[in-house]
Scaffold this motif. Sequence first.
Motif, PDB file in Angstrom:
ATOM      1  N   ALA A 287      -8.335  12.433  12.003  1.00 31.55           N
ATOM      2  CA  ALA A 287      -7.237  11.883  11.195  1.00 31.55           C
ATOM      3  C   ALA A 287      -6.477  10.777  11.915  1.00 31.55           C
ATOM      4  N   ASN A 288      -6.584  10.708  13.248  1.00 34.12           N
ATOM      5  CA  ASN A 288      -5.902   9.646  13.996  1.00 34.12           C
ATOM      6  C   ASN A 288      -6.354   8.266  13.523  1.00 34.12           C
ATOM      7  N   LYS A 289      -7.655   8.124  13.307  1.00 36.85           N
ATOM      8  CA  LYS A 289      -8.200   6.832  12.868  1.00 36.85           C
ATOM      9  C   LYS A 289      -8.088   6.651  11.361  1.00 36.85           C
ATOM     10  N   MET A 290      -8.105   7.774  10.621  1.00 35.83           N
ATOM     11  CA  MET A 290      -8.037   7.694   9.166  1.00 35.83           C
ATOM     12  C   MET A 290      -6.649   7.288   8.689  1.00 35.83           C
ATOM     13  N   PHE A 291      -5.593   7.815   9.354  1.00 39.19           N
ATOM     14  CA  PHE A 291      -4.218   7.575   8.899  1.00 39.19           C
ATOM     15  C   PHE A 291      -3.327   7.181  10.075  1.00 39.19           C
ATOM     16  N   PRO A 292      -3.560   6.037  10.693  1.00 40.28           N
ATOM     17  CA  PRO A 292      -2.773   5.642  11.880  1.00 40.28           C
ATOM     18  C   PRO A 292      -1.287   5.486  11.580  1.00 40.28           C
ATOM     19  N   GLU A 293      -0.925   4.991  10.404  1.00 31.80           N
ATOM     20  CA  GLU A 293       0.490   4.821  10.069  1.00 31.80           C
ATOM     21  C   GLU A 293       1.191   6.173   9.946  1.00 31.80           C
ATOM     22  N   LEU A 294       0.515   7.158   9.350  1.00 31.79           N
ATOM     23  CA  LEU A 294       1.075   8.501   9.223  1.00 31.79           C
ATOM     24  C   LEU A 294       1.262   9.141  10.589  1.00 31.79           C
ATOM     25  N   VAL A 295       0.278   8.971  11.461  1.00 29.08           N
ATOM     26  CA  VAL A 295       0.357   9.543  12.810  1.00 29.08           C
ATOM     27  C   VAL A 295       1.574   8.982  13.545  1.00 29.08           C
ATOM     28  N   ARG A 296       1.733   7.682  13.501  1.00 30.29           N
ATOM     29  CA  ARG A 296       2.853   7.040  14.201  1.00 30.29           C
ATOM     30  C   ARG A 296       4.183   7.507  13.598  1.00 30.29           C
ATOM     31  N   ALA A 297       4.248   7.547  12.281  1.00 30.46           N
ATOM     32  CA  ALA A 297       5.491   7.942  11.617  1.00 30.46           C
ATOM     33  C   ALA A 297       5.862   9.383  11.937  1.00 30.46           C
TER      34      ALA A 297
ATOM     35  N   VAL B  33       7.686   8.919   6.646  1.00 32.89           N
ATOM     36  CA  VAL B  33       6.700  10.006   6.707  1.00 32.89           C
ATOM     37  C   VAL B  33       6.359  10.495   5.314  1.00 32.89           C
ATOM     38  N   LEU B  34       7.366  10.693   4.476  1.00 30.79           N
ATOM     39  CA  LEU B  34       7.119  11.194   3.130  1.00 30.79           C
ATOM     40  C   LEU B  34       6.282  10.205   2.310  1.00 30.79           C
ATOM     41  N   ARG B  35       6.579   8.909   2.473  1.00 30.02           N
ATOM     42  CA  ARG B  35       5.797   7.896   1.764  1.00 30.02           C
ATOM     43  C   ARG B  35       4.329   7.938   2.195  1.00 30.02           C
ATOM     44  N   CYS B  36       4.103   8.048   3.514  1.00 34.54           N
ATOM     45  CA  CYS B  36       2.731   8.104   4.032  1.00 34.54           C
ATOM     46  C   CYS B  36       2.000   9.345   3.526  1.00 34.54           C
ATOM     47  N   LEU B  37       2.695  10.473   3.519  1.00 37.74           N
ATOM     48  CA  LEU B  37       2.075  11.718   3.048  1.00 37.74           C
ATOM     49  C   LEU B  37       1.669  11.603   1.579  1.00 37.74           C
ATOM     50  N   ARG B  38       2.547  11.046   0.770  1.00 35.59           N
ATOM     51  CA  ARG B  38       2.246  10.917  -0.659  1.00 35.59           C
ATOM     52  C   ARG B  38       1.113   9.926  -0.905  1.00 35.59           C
ATOM     53  N   GLU B  39       1.025   8.903  -0.075  1.00 34.10           N
ATOM     54  CA  GLU B  39      -0.073   7.943  -0.214  1.00 34.10           C
ATOM     55  C   GLU B  39      -1.414   8.599   0.116  1.00 34.10           C
ATOM     56  N   VAL B  40      -1.432   9.407   1.189  1.00 27.54           N
ATOM     57  CA  VAL B  40      -2.667  10.105   1.558  1.00 27.54           C
ATOM     58  C   VAL B  40      -3.064  11.096   0.467  1.00 27.54           C
ATOM     59  N   ASP B  41      -2.057  11.799  -0.078  1.00 33.03           N
ATOM     60  CA  ASP B  41      -2.323  12.795  -1.123  1.00 33.03           C
ATOM     61  C   ASP B  41      -2.908  12.136  -2.375  1.00 33.03           C
ATOM     62  N   SER B  42      -2.280  11.062  -2.832  1.00 30.75           N
ATOM     63  CA  SER B  42      -2.716  10.407  -4.070  1.00 30.75           C
ATOM     64  C   SER B  42      -4.029   9.658  -3.903  1.00 30.75           C
ATOM     65  N   SER B  43      -4.403   9.345  -2.669  1.00 31.42           N
ATOM     66  CA  SER B  43      -5.646   8.597  -2.434  1.00 31.42           C
ATOM     67  C   SER B  43      -6.881   9.470  -2.595  1.00 31.42           C
ATOM     68  N   GLY B  44      -6.704  10.775  -2.592  1.00 26.95           N
ATOM     69  CA  GLY B  44      -7.839  11.685  -2.682  1.00 26.95           C
ATOM     70  C   GLY B  44      -8.581  11.849  -1.373  1.00 26.95           C
ATOM     71  N   LYS B  45      -7.988  11.365  -0.275  1.00 26.42           N
ATOM     72  CA  LYS B  45      -8.650  11.413   1.031  1.00 26.42           C
ATOM     73  C   LYS B  45      -8.075  12.489   1.953  1.00 26.42           C
ATOM     74  N   TRP B  46      -7.277  13.395   1.391  1.00 28.49           N
ATOM     75  CA  TRP B  46      -6.699  14.447   2.250  1.00 28.49           C
ATOM     76  C   TRP B  46      -7.841  15.214   2.911  1.00 28.49           C
ATOM     77  N   PRO B  47      -7.857  15.316   4.243  1.00 35.13           N
ATOM     78  CA  PRO B  47      -8.992  15.929   4.951  1.00 35.13           C
ATOM     79  C   PRO B  47      -9.230  17.386   4.562  1.00 35.13           C
ATOM     80  N   THR B  48     -10.462  17.807   4.716  1.00 36.94           N
ATOM     81  CA  THR B  48     -10.819  19.199   4.445  1.00 36.94           C
ATOM     82  C   THR B  48     -10.276  20.101   5.554  1.00 36.94           C
ATOM     83  N   THR B  49     -10.135  21.374   5.232  1.00 38.39           N
ATOM     84  CA  THR B  49      -9.616  22.356   6.177  1.00 38.39           C
ATOM     85  C   THR B  49     -10.777  23.067   6.864  1.00 38.39           C
ATOM     86  N   THR B  50     -10.708  23.196   8.183  1.00 39.16           N
ATOM     87  CA  THR B  50     -11.793  23.830   8.926  1.00 39.16           C
ATOM     88  C   THR B  50     -11.892  25.308   8.583  1.00 39.16           C
ATOM     89  N   PRO B  51     -13.085  25.908   8.705  1.00 41.74           N
ATOM     90  CA  PRO B  51     -13.248  27.341   8.427  1.00 41.74           C
ATOM     91  C   PRO B  51     -12.314  28.214   9.262  1.00 41.74           C
TER      92      PRO B  51
END
Length: 415
Positions: free
Chosen positions: A355-365, A268-286
């Motif tokens: 995010a389910n389709k954007m980060f399937p490995e993170l979701v599963r982990a 999980v930590l590896r997946c989180l860091r990969e998403v963070d460093s990729s610059g693709k971390w999703p935006t936060t809803t209003p």
Amino acid sequence: AKSQCLLQEGGNYHVLKRKRFHNFTEKLMAHEYLAYRRLDRLYHRATLQLPSQNATALDIKSRSTFVVLSMSGDMFLTGQAQRVIGVFLALANGMIDPEFVDCLFDEDYPHLVPTLSAPRVGMVAAEAHYVNMEGKAQCILSPRVSTRYTKGWNSEDTLLRVKKWQEVVYDHIAKGWGLNRRDHVDGRLNSEKEWTEQVLLPWAETSRRHLDEYRIWKKSRIQMSQQDGKLPEATRNSESKFIDEGPHWIVPSIDSVDASVPKPFEKVLRCLREVDSSGKWPTTTPKRQLVMISTPEGEETNDHQSASLSVAFSKAKHNNNERSSAYSFAEGQGGASGSFSVGFMPGGINKEPKANKMFPELVRAAFELEIELFPHREPSSTIAINRNSQFRPHTDSGAGAGQSTSLIVGLGNYS
């Protein structure tokens, strides 16, 4: 006396000024402007003798003594008056420490603290004052004896009808308390005894635990400030007793924490860091921004967010379209934060998080980690994934489907 702690003019218990009453209502959170209310006065106004049901007006023995407490303020929130009186009764009976009042009103404390409601019987919205409007309308707008204006609610007939209405209200209160139903042993009203034993005493026990947690939080806050070489002036003055208790640190140094990652958390930590460093971390809803604290890039972080709670909330509340990017905020307290969800939405909501389709490995982990940590816990339907997030005190809605006990797992390096 302990019953005077809410009225004390000095020290930590002076609350007769604008405070955040979010712990005295179920409708508002600490960051909402309406929670910032002023309690002008709380005092013993009168003592009444009310007769029991079917008793004659001359039957003195059947009368019961009632204490009338009057409270005035700029506006009352839903349930606020009941909860203020409930806390007052607990204090007056010595069931809770006066320091509990600090816990309720401390704007920096990140937890919600429940208060108890006094019985609704006897709660009356007695008066409304229209001093400013009276000058404009040139008439008396609240029933009272006054010769200032000839028109309005100051005629003899009006005052007599108001008095009769008060008698009807008092009769309703007496019936509501059940003055005819008393304990044969100690003579207490059954309704009062039942509320005390089933509501007040259990709440007082819970409140003592909340106060212990609050004291630990205060102590850890001071210790962290000492480690950083800075201690707020208010903290030095009001909480100096914690500083003198000796070097019994309850917050370990960051350097003393083992940085190695336990095996269950590695993926999980590896997946989180990969998403963070990729610059693709999703935006936060209003909507999610309403309960989050973030510091825009270029602005200084502020250790005391309470002064700007209403301003920040107002900006977020009126933001219907602009989603917040985690990369547009500064690193630091609540900075560079972002929040999104994975899984599926309960309550018949068929919309699947993107995010389910954007980060399937993170979701599963993430779901595998939950099962590994708590195999006997009912699996979650949705997991909220947050990055460097600091939240305002709030209650999760559960997307309309309610929630069971939440599970929170923190991963990464802390500072």
